[in-house]
Structure formats: C-alpha cells, structure tokens
Scaffold this motif. Structure first.
Motif, PDB file in Angstrom:
ATOM      1  N   GLY A 152     -26.006 -54.042  11.247  1.00 33.56           N
ATOM      2  CA  GLY A 152     -25.747 -52.634  10.936  1.00 33.56           C
ATOM      3  C   GLY A 152     -24.306 -52.370  10.568  1.00 33.56           C
ATOM      4  O   GLY A 152     -23.518 -53.290  10.345  1.00 33.56           O
ATOM      5  N   ALA A 153     -23.968 -51.109  10.517  1.00 32.43           N
ATOM      6  CA  ALA A 153     -22.612 -50.704  10.138  1.00 32.43           C
ATOM      7  C   ALA A 153     -21.611 -51.088  11.217  1.00 32.43           C
ATOM      8  O   ALA A 153     -21.947 -51.213  12.397  1.00 32.43           O
ATOM      9  CB  ALA A 153     -22.572 -49.202   9.907  1.00 32.43           C
ATOM     10  N   ALA A 154     -20.356 -51.294  10.791  1.00 32.50           N
ATOM     11  CA  ALA A 154     -19.290 -51.627  11.737  1.00 32.50           C
ATOM     12  C   ALA A 154     -18.990 -50.415  12.621  1.00 32.50           C
ATOM     13  O   ALA A 154     -19.169 -49.265  12.209  1.00 32.50           O
ATOM     14  CB  ALA A 154     -18.037 -52.043  10.977  1.00 32.50           C
ATOM     15  N   PRO A 155     -18.517 -50.647  13.839  1.00 33.66           N
ATOM     16  CA  PRO A 155     -18.202 -49.532  14.735  1.00 33.66           C
ATOM     17  C   PRO A 155     -16.884 -48.872  14.351  1.00 33.66           C
ATOM     18  O   PRO A 155     -16.075 -49.440  13.615  1.00 33.66           O
ATOM     19  CB  PRO A 155     -18.080 -50.220  16.095  1.00 33.66           C
ATOM     20  CG  PRO A 155     -17.546 -51.571  15.753  1.00 33.66           C
ATOM     21  CD  PRO A 155     -18.213 -51.945  14.450  1.00 33.66           C
TER      22      PRO A 155
ATOM     23  N   ASN B  49     -21.016 -53.216  16.418  1.00 38.25           N
ATOM     24  CA  ASN B  49     -21.743 -52.495  15.372  1.00 38.25           C
ATOM     25  C   ASN B  49     -21.823 -51.026  15.754  1.00 38.25           C
ATOM     26  O   ASN B  49     -21.318 -50.615  16.807  1.00 38.25           O
ATOM     27  CB  ASN B  49     -23.130 -53.100  15.136  1.00 38.25           C
ATOM     28  CG  ASN B  49     -23.916 -53.237  16.420  1.00 38.25           C
ATOM     29  OD1 ASN B  49     -23.965 -52.322  17.228  1.00 38.25           O
ATOM     30  ND2 ASN B  49     -24.523 -54.398  16.636  1.00 38.25           N
ATOM     31  N   LYS B  50     -22.459 -50.252  14.911  1.00 38.76           N
ATOM     32  CA  LYS B  50     -22.476 -48.799  15.086  1.00 38.76           C
ATOM     33  C   LYS B  50     -23.112 -48.367  16.404  1.00 38.76           C
ATOM     34  O   LYS B  50     -22.792 -47.307  16.945  1.00 38.76           O
ATOM     35  CB  LYS B  50     -23.203 -48.152  13.912  1.00 38.76           C
ATOM     36  CG  LYS B  50     -22.935 -46.667  13.766  1.00 38.76           C
ATOM     37  CD  LYS B  50     -23.550 -46.128  12.494  1.00 38.76           C
ATOM     38  CE  LYS B  50     -23.241 -44.628  12.334  1.00 38.76           C
ATOM     39  NZ  LYS B  50     -23.838 -44.087  11.094  1.00 38.76           N
ATOM     40  N   SER B  51     -24.015 -49.206  16.937  1.00 38.29           N
ATOM     41  CA  SER B  51     -24.684 -48.842  18.184  1.00 38.29           C
ATOM     42  C   SER B  51     -23.707 -48.745  19.354  1.00 38.29           C
ATOM     43  O   SER B  51     -24.003 -48.131  20.378  1.00 38.29           O
ATOM     44  CB  SER B  51     -25.782 -49.850  18.521  1.00 38.29           C
ATOM     45  OG  SER B  51     -25.227 -51.114  18.814  1.00 38.29           O
ATOM     46  N   ALA B  52     -22.527 -49.348  19.208  1.00 39.12           N
ATOM     47  CA  ALA B  52     -21.518 -49.273  20.265  1.00 39.12           C
ATOM     48  C   ALA B  52     -20.828 -47.906  20.289  1.00 39.12           C
ATOM     49  O   ALA B  52     -20.080 -47.606  21.226  1.00 39.12           O
ATOM     50  CB  ALA B  52     -20.472 -50.368  20.077  1.00 39.12           C
ATOM     51  N   GLY B  53     -21.086 -47.079  19.245  1.00 34.58           N
ATOM     52  CA  GLY B  53     -20.393 -45.793  19.149  1.00 34.58           C
ATOM     53  C   GLY B  53     -18.930 -46.002  18.813  1.00 34.58           C
ATOM     54  O   GLY B  53     -18.549 -47.009  18.217  1.00 34.58           O
TER      55      GLY B  53
END
Length: 282
Positions: free
Chosen positions: A64-67, A45-49
């Motif tokens: 959340g949003a996809a990475p 997810n987006k938290s992975a940057g």
C-alpha cells in the motif's frame, strides 16, 4: 515504548523474532521516552497512520501507500532496504538492512544445534497454514514451519543446511546472515515481490525468479475458517488446526524438484564485504 510488529496468532518466525531480539540488544527499550519502536517486518505503510514520536529500526515498506512520518519527533535509525528508503524519501545511507542479519553477532540465538541437512525448505506462513507438511525430513529434505519451529531450531536448521529453498523471506534472510546458499521457491500463490527486492538489494544480491516446487491452490474454505477463528479470538484452536495433508505424489514432486535445483543451480550467497557493511550500519 511499545514494540510494533505483526502478531500472527499461529506464530511467524520473522514477526516472533522481534521481542527476544530487541530485549537482547536493548533491554531498556520499554523505558524509552518514545511511544513506539518499529522493528522487524513490513510495517511501514498507510495502515500505520501517522508515525510520530517513534523509533524506526530496520523496518520495511510495502503493501500500500507509504505512511506519513513526523520526522521532527521520529528517529529513523535506518530502514530495511533501498526501496523502503526511496518510498520514504530517504537517502541510501539510511539503509541498514533487516535487523535479523545481526543474528550471528548475538550469542542468545546461536546456542541451538541441528543435524546437517542437504536441503531445507522454509515455508511461507500461509503455505504452512494451508497444508500439513512432514514434520520429519524426507530424503534429506527438511521442512521448516515458521509457526511451530522454535526460533532457535529455525536458525540452527538453516545454519546446518547445504541449500535453503526459501518461500519465506526471513528464511532467506537468516541464510544470508550465515552465508548459507539459498534460492527462492513457491508452493502457494504469489507473495510480495517488493519486500524481496528491498531485502536483496540491501545486500546487492540478484533477485532471481522463484521456482515453483508445487503449484498449490489456496482453499477459500480454509482461509475463511482461519479468518473466523482469528476474529473469534480462538488463537489456541487456530494454532493447532492442522492443514490438509500432502499426498505421497505431492511430496515426491516437491522432493524431486528440490533435488533438481540442488544439482542444477548454485545458491545465492551474501558476500562477506556486503554483510560487513550492513553490520557496521546496524
């Protein structure tokens, strides 16, 4: 190469499986030229940057949003399920299933023994944090805590169940891996439906609605207390802090509802053909 997964200070079976699993199937992974290995869990997810110079092996999308993935430098061996594949713009052939589906093929995880149980309830880690469940079976119903049971005991207990009632998704995944019948249940709040759908679709298993065994309300004080301990780095206190004990009527209600499910509904079972296809891809 660093192994990427969620590290719960109390412990959580699916997350804690990562290091022994990848050490067993690929002992040299730390020496790889890649920077990171995304393994078991909902990690995409987006938290992975921006994910670059990495390997993705069976990880799932969610929350959340996809990475953003730099596909020139990242090797996507495969992802957990079709929802993850679609979120990342991949085709269906990239679906290799959750890596824990390989457990029956790995000798290290199949040495433990456990008594035969009629029903095993696999608690979600938040439920196990919130309340103090019986450590011994009640009326042939056993409770599995993903933070305190060892990996080997967790797997062996599920293997020897007639029916698994899974609040924790990896309880259902282990049951599917060993073709033990399972059903979805809830005790506390709502959980991520997307990741359940992702896993179940990977094996073409219908996503039946979860049954309420006990409509528990989470304690804001309890969650605040645990959050404070996490931020303070007091992992030993966090891990040993008992939840509020269940009352006798609550335990009786859980047992009664579990037995009703056992008698009334056949569990979901992963078909041999679907497991074989996933094993080949894995």
């Amino acid at each position: 190469m660093k192994l990427q997964y969620h590290r719960d200070p109390r412990g959580n079976f699916g997350d804690d499986l990562n290091e022994p699993f990848f050490t067993e199937i690929c002992p040299e992974y730390q020496e790889s030229r890649y920077d990171k290995l995304y393994g078991i869990g909902t990690l995409l997810n987006k938290s992975a940057g921006t994910i670059r110079n990495s390997i993705i092996f069976g990880s799932g999308y969610g929350q959340g949003a996809a990475p953003v993935i730099d596909q020139r430098s990242t090797h996507i061996v495969g992802v957990r399920g079709p929802l993850t594949a679609r979120a990342l713009g991949l085709d269906e052939q990239s679906v290799i299933g959750d890596p824990a589906l390989l457990l029956p093929k790995i000798e290290k995880f199949n040495g433990g023994g456990a008594p035969k149980r009629r029903i095993v309830i696999c608690l979600h880690h938040r439920t196990a944090e919130e309340r103090d469940f019986p450590s011994q079976p009640v009326s042939d119903v056993a409770f599995l805590d993903p933070g305190t049971n060892s990996l080997e005991d967790y797997i062996a207990t599920i293997k020897n169940a007639d029916l698994v009632l899974a609040e924790a998704m990896h309880g259902a995944i282990v049951a599917a891996a060993y073709q033990v019948p399972f059903l979805r249940v809830k005790l506390l709040g709502k959980y991520d439906e997307g990741k359940w759908e992702d896993f179940l679709q990977s094996l073409h298993i219908p996503n039946l609605a979860a049954t309420d065994l006990l409509k528990m309300q989470p304690s804001r004080f309890r969650q605040g207390e645990l959050l404070l301990l996490r931020k303070m780095g007091r992992k030993s206190f966090y891990k040993s802090l008992p939840g509020r004990p269940l009352s006798d009527p609550e335990i009786e209600n859980i047992i009664e509802e579990s037995m009703l499910l056992y008698r009334a509904r056949p569990g979901l079972v992963a078909h041999e053909r679907q497991l074989s296809e996933i094993h080949e891809r894995l």
